[in-house]
Design a protein around this motif. Sequence first.
Motif, PDB file in Angstrom:
ATOM      1  N   ALA A   1      -0.689 -12.487 -12.091  1.00 18.47           N
ATOM      2  CA  ALA A   1      -1.112 -11.341 -11.291  1.00 18.47           C
ATOM      3  C   ALA A   1      -2.493 -11.582 -10.691  1.00 18.47           C
ATOM      4  CB  ALA A   1      -1.097 -10.072 -12.136  1.00 18.47           C
ATOM      5  N   LEU A   2      -3.413 -12.062 -11.551  1.00 19.34           N
ATOM      6  CA  LEU A   2      -4.778 -12.301 -11.079  1.00 19.34           C
ATOM      7  C   LEU A   2      -4.787 -13.380 -10.007  1.00 19.34           C
ATOM      8  CD1 LEU A   2      -7.738 -11.577 -11.399  1.00 19.34           C
ATOM      9  CD2 LEU A   2      -7.898 -13.286 -13.226  1.00 19.34           C
ATOM     10  N   HIS A   3      -3.989 -14.441 -10.264  1.00 17.14           N
ATOM     11  CA  HIS A   3      -3.930 -15.534  -9.293  1.00 17.14           C
ATOM     12  C   HIS A   3      -3.378 -15.033  -7.958  1.00 17.14           C
ATOM     13  CE1 HIS A   3      -1.926 -18.958  -7.276  1.00 17.14           C
ATOM     14  NE2 HIS A   3      -3.037 -19.619  -7.655  1.00 17.14           N
ATOM     15  N   GLN A   4      -2.325 -14.236  -8.012  1.00 15.22           N
ATOM     16  CA  GLN A   4      -1.702 -13.765  -6.771  1.00 15.22           C
ATOM     17  C   GLN A   4      -2.611 -12.770  -6.048  1.00 15.22           C
ATOM     18  OE1 GLN A   4       2.276 -12.482  -7.369  1.00 15.22           O
ATOM     19  NE2 GLN A   4       2.577 -11.782  -5.267  1.00 15.22           N
ATOM     20  N   ILE A   5      -3.277 -11.915  -6.778  1.00 16.52           N
ATOM     21  CA  ILE A   5      -4.165 -10.924  -6.161  1.00 16.52           C
ATOM     22  C   ILE A   5      -5.334 -11.612  -5.483  1.00 16.52           C
ATOM     23  CG2 ILE A   5      -5.797  -9.058  -6.683  1.00 16.52           C
ATOM     24  CD1 ILE A   5      -3.819  -8.095  -8.793  1.00 16.52           C
ATOM     25  N   LEU A   6      -5.928 -12.604  -6.201  1.00 10.79           N
ATOM     26  CA  LEU A   6      -7.055 -13.320  -5.620  1.00 10.79           C
ATOM     27  C   LEU A   6      -6.625 -14.154  -4.427  1.00 10.79           C
ATOM     28  CD1 LEU A   6      -8.943 -14.454  -8.844  1.00 10.79           C
ATOM     29  CD2 LEU A   6      -9.579 -12.642  -7.259  1.00 10.79           C
ATOM     30  N   LEU A   7      -5.377 -14.658  -4.495  1.00 11.27           N
ATOM     31  CA  LEU A   7      -4.890 -15.526  -3.431  1.00 11.27           C
ATOM     32  C   LEU A   7      -4.589 -14.751  -2.143  1.00 11.27           C
ATOM     33  CD1 LEU A   7      -4.087 -18.400  -2.686  1.00 11.27           C
ATOM     34  CD2 LEU A   7      -1.781 -17.899  -3.501  1.00 11.27           C
ATOM     35  N   TYR A   8      -4.014 -13.584  -2.340  1.00 11.24           N
ATOM     36  CA  TYR A   8      -3.549 -12.844  -1.157  1.00 11.24           C
ATOM     37  C   TYR A   8      -4.383 -11.594  -0.837  1.00 11.24           C
ATOM     38  CZ  TYR A   8       0.538 -15.788  -1.734  1.00 11.24           C
ATOM     39  OH  TYR A   8       1.377 -16.861  -1.883  1.00 11.24           O
ATOM     40  N   MET A   9      -5.390 -11.341  -1.599  1.00  8.80           N
ATOM     41  CA  MET A   9      -6.162 -10.116  -1.379  1.00  8.80           C
ATOM     42  C   MET A   9      -6.939 -10.201  -0.050  1.00  8.80           C
ATOM     43  SD  MET A   9      -8.899  -8.309  -3.906  1.00  8.80           S
ATOM     44  CE  MET A   9      -9.638  -6.731  -3.486  1.00  8.80           C
ATOM     45  N   ILE A  10      -6.837  -9.182   0.751  1.00  6.67           N
ATOM     46  CA  ILE A  10      -7.571  -9.117   2.027  1.00  6.67           C
ATOM     47  C   ILE A  10      -8.955  -8.550   1.747  1.00  6.67           C
ATOM     48  CG2 ILE A  10      -7.631  -8.089   4.328  1.00  6.67           C
ATOM     49  CD1 ILE A  10      -4.605  -7.823   4.164  1.00  6.67           C
ATOM     50  N   GLU A  11     -10.006  -9.326   2.139  1.00  6.48           N
ATOM     51  CA  GLU A  11     -11.362  -8.852   1.906  1.00  6.48           C
ATOM     52  C   GLU A  11     -11.629  -7.634   2.810  1.00  6.48           C
ATOM     53  OE1 GLU A  11     -14.157 -11.923   2.422  1.00  6.48           O
ATOM     54  OE2 GLU A  11     -13.305 -13.223   0.871  1.00  6.48           O
ATOM     55  N   ARG A  12     -12.119  -6.565   2.205  1.00  3.70           N
ATOM     56  CA  ARG A  12     -12.393  -5.332   2.952  1.00  3.70           C
ATOM     57  C   ARG A  12     -13.800  -4.891   2.601  1.00  3.70           C
ATOM     58  NH1 ARG A  12      -8.382  -0.550   1.915  1.00  3.70           N
ATOM     59  NH2 ARG A  12      -9.489  -0.582  -0.070  1.00  3.70           N
ATOM     60  N   PRO A  13     -14.785  -5.331   3.396  1.00  2.00           N
ATOM     61  CA  PRO A  13     -16.168  -4.984   3.058  1.00  2.00           C
ATOM     62  C   PRO A  13     -16.396  -3.473   3.159  1.00  2.00           C
ATOM     63  CG  PRO A  13     -16.078  -5.954   5.245  1.00  2.00           C
ATOM     64  CD  PRO A  13     -14.713  -6.099   4.660  1.00  2.00           C
ATOM     65  N   VAL A  14     -17.216  -2.978   2.262  1.00  6.01           N
ATOM     66  CA  VAL A  14     -17.576  -1.559   2.253  1.00  6.01           C
ATOM     67  C   VAL A  14     -18.899  -1.396   3.019  1.00  6.01           C
ATOM     68  CG1 VAL A  14     -18.129   0.436   0.822  1.00  6.01           C
ATOM     69  CG2 VAL A  14     -16.419  -1.236   0.070  1.00  6.01           C
ATOM     70  N   PRO A  15     -18.927  -0.684   4.122  1.00  9.90           N
ATOM     71  CA  PRO A  15     -20.177  -0.516   4.913  1.00  9.90           C
ATOM     72  C   PRO A  15     -21.137   0.439   4.201  1.00  9.90           C
ATOM     73  CG  PRO A  15     -18.410   0.781   5.887  1.00  9.90           C
ATOM     74  CD  PRO A  15     -17.788   0.011   4.775  1.00  9.90           C
ATOM     75  N   THR A  16     -21.989  -0.126   3.370  1.00  9.34           N
ATOM     76  CA  THR A  16     -22.902   0.715   2.585  1.00  9.34           C
ATOM     77  C   THR A  16     -24.056   1.259   3.424  1.00  9.34           C
ATOM     78  OG1 THR A  16     -24.204  -1.200   1.959  1.00  9.34           O
ATOM     79  CG2 THR A  16     -22.361  -0.609   0.521  1.00  9.34           C
ATOM     80  N   ARG A  17     -24.458   0.532   4.483  1.00  5.30           N
ATOM     81  CA  ARG A  17     -25.591   0.942   5.335  1.00  5.30           C
ATOM     82  C   ARG A  17     -26.832   1.168   4.472  1.00  5.30           C
ATOM     83  NH1 ARG A  17     -21.219   3.646   7.565  1.00  5.30           N
ATOM     84  NH2 ARG A  17     -20.728   3.059   9.727  1.00  5.30           N
ATOM     85  N   GLN A  18     -27.063   0.205   3.564  1.00  6.50           N
ATOM     86  CA  GLN A  18     -28.234   0.282   2.679  1.00  6.50           C
ATOM     87  C   GLN A  18     -29.149  -0.917   2.880  1.00  6.50           C
ATOM     88  OE1 GLN A  18     -25.636   0.843  -0.915  1.00  6.50           O
ATOM     89  NE2 GLN A  18     -27.255   2.314  -1.459  1.00  6.50           N
ATOM     90  N   GLY A  19     -29.021  -1.553   3.994  1.00  7.39           N
ATOM     91  CA  GLY A  19     -29.771  -2.786   4.166  1.00  7.39           C
ATOM     92  C   GLY A  19     -29.117  -3.868   3.318  1.00  7.39           C
ATOM     93  N   ILE A  20     -29.928  -4.431   2.466  1.00  5.10           N
ATOM     94  CA  ILE A  20     -29.405  -5.444   1.532  1.00  5.10           C
ATOM     95  C   ILE A  20     -29.059  -4.758   0.202  1.00  5.10           C
ATOM     96  CG2 ILE A  20     -29.912  -7.560   0.272  1.00  5.10           C
ATOM     97  CD1 ILE A  20     -31.883  -8.273   2.486  1.00  5.10           C
ATOM     98  N   VAL A  21     -27.777  -4.937  -0.264  1.00  5.51           N
ATOM     99  CA  VAL A  21     -27.371  -4.350  -1.550  1.00  5.51           C
ATOM    100  C   VAL A  21     -27.910  -5.229  -2.663  1.00  5.51           C
ATOM    101  CG1 VAL A  21     -25.466  -3.673  -3.036  1.00  5.51           C
ATOM    102  CG2 VAL A  21     -25.313  -3.303  -0.574  1.00  5.51           C
TER     103      VAL A  21
END
Length: 835
Positions: free
Chosen positions: A732-752
């Motif tokens: 499960a972990l391998h498949q999730i990491l392999l196929y997971m689409i990166e979806r950045p969260v726009p924090t608008r905090q400068g540098i997190v």
Amino acid sequence: MSDLPPSTDRPSTPYDYQSEGGALRVDAPTYVLRKADGELLDGLKAGRLCYVLNARQMGKSSLKVRTIERLQAEGIACAAIDLQGIGTSVSQEQWYVSLINRLVRSLGLRRQFQLNDWWAEHQLLSEVQRLGLFFETVLLPAIATPIVLLFDEIDLTRSLPFSADDFFGLLRECYNRRANEPEFRRLSFALFGVATPSDLIRNKDITPFNIGQPVDLTGFELADAAPLLPGLVAKSADAQALLAAVLHWSGGQPFLTQRLCRLVQRAESVPLPGQEAAWVAQLVQAQVIENWEAQDIPPHLQTIRDRLLLGSQEQAGRLLGLYQRVLDPHPPAPSPGGEGEPESPSPGDDPPQPPLTRGEPDLSPSPNGRGVGGEGIAADDSPEQLMLRLTGLVVRRAGRLRVYNPIYAGVFNQAWVAKALGELRPYGAAIAVWLASGQTDESVLLRGQTLEKARQWARDKSLADDDRRFLDASLALEGRLGEEERAILAAATQKAQQRVRIGAMVLGLMLLGTAASALVARQSLSSARQAAQREQDANQRAQNANQKATQSLQQALRLQQEFETVNSKRNKAESAARKARQDWRTAQRQAAQAKRQYQQAQQQLGQAKTQLTQVNQTKNQAEAAKIEAQQREKAANEQTKTARNNLEAAQRTLETANQNLKLAQTGTQLEQQGSAALRQFDTNQTAALLLALETGQTLQNLVQQKANAKGAVLVNHKLALTEYPAISPLAALHQILLYMIERPVPTRQGIVRSVSWTADGKTLATGGSDGSVKLWNRDGTPITTLNANQSIVRSVSWTADGKTLATGGDDGSVKLWNRDGTPITTLNANQSIVR
């Protein structure tokens, strides 16, 4: 015998002999077909009940295996049941249930027959009736072809805690039912074991053996033993001569023949041309006969010895005595049993053999390669002879009982028999004391019935010199004590009679003297009366007549005195006679007393012998009881130790099982969680990733725990993947990491600068370079923004319960917040920058 020359190209053959015991494989090249193979096969194909009852290691199991293979090749269903697998410490119900269960399993009837339910349905029937019903309603309807049931180790039925007569009676009934029920003509039986028919069944009216066909297992014949030759060709150009010598020494006994062939095949030397017989003789002497108990591996000779000495001392003594007569080339005079009848070949006999010297095996092979000759004794079907034949030590040949082969004659010779008899003799304790005293202690010699029983026991046995001297000394003592007792009584009687005779003589003499004196006295008295008369007549005579009268009177007075003396003597004689009569009566009383004393002495002697026998028996019983107690104590200790070890092993097994169960349960949960993470991935990738990470962390802990356990299968110091309690979390972990689409969260905090999840994984806190702190749901949606006013927020961290958030900034302050974003307090840490 010559040493084998060194050679690198010495031929090596895969041809091997069965010298480890047990049945030969179906495809074993060393299997020798015998007359019994054809008889058993033909008998079973004809539907007859066949039984092969013979000594151990005669090839019964190999014959059974080969016969089954040949029957099955002709389309006949076979089921072989080894009764040893059922055991004898079972109840009657357990035995019959096990028997049916093995038949069902062997014939492939498990899917169509439920034994437990069927057995319970017919609980009103006896066990043997249910077995008969199984034959009738289950076995015969289920199999349309002929059926042969083969029962091995049938002699174990003698050790069952119940009578097996009903079982054998059922076999007979199955054959009787053939007349009216044709289906039973398809059912046949074969019995294999070490017993006689009379040993197996007590009720002769229901025995199946009088309607069955016996199959006699004889030894290998040289003409039939060709399958044994290929393994010997590397040892000699004349392999036939080697085989003939082997068969001579083994007598054709199957197990021993295979063992000798293997010894010849693996010998470190080779025979000179023409010296094959002598070479085999030396090999047998060195590697079989000499120090035989140490070299008898697997046991063969020891099995014969144990079978010979099995049972009571009386039975073992009879068998040894019978075998001793077989060994003796000069048997005793013919008995009513017919030992003196001329020899004539009988059915089932092996060919005749040349004579054998007592105690020494014949070193030359017989022309037909068949064992030991010797005169032996006339063979019959007496129980003792049949029992001796079942040991395998002797065989019936040419109507006589003979030693099976020279090896047996060399090992179990007259000296061995004498020693074995010495250990069984009923007077063992007495002769031991007698020998220890230098053969001088007569108090332990046998008397009366004890001596007679010992003579009866030794009558048909050739005993050692010490035994003969002991029995002879006992006989001599018996005769000597009898003569002394008779002499004492005769002397007492003679003395009494002599005293009586003397008394009678004295009395007679006294009576004779008394009678003579009385006669003289009467005569004197008469003379005195005449003298007195003459005195009266002579008054008128002359004076000289007076003088004569006076003299006569004086003489009369003397006679009177003599008469008184005679009376006194007569009285003394009568007193002497009375005393003689008293002495005679005393002598009679003394004679009677002497007789009573003699009888008492005999009784005391008998009691002393009885007490001595009882003491000896008590001593023997005490020694036996002591040995038995020691053995029981040792066995009890061993059983206690075994039980303790078994208990500890069981506890360890239980602990391991519990651990394995817990591990399996956790693995199952992890498998389910891994699958759930994959299913959740389609709707919520972040939540699925977090669940997969959490499940993976738990799996990692379990893997580490199992890798540290004893007996773990490690590869490169890590647990083998095949040993993992669950795999789906990794997948499960391998498949999730392999196929997971990166979806950045726009924090608008400068540098997190910092992120932190609550313990339940539902809320994420982020701290940025703009001095703000934002809270987010697990799916990335914002919850709230906290105006921390801490310049740059470099550290955010949730408490373990997820209710309080701590933030640290470049202004050196630390602030605490509730989960809903409301401030709690500000801590002036005075630390310049809180990271």
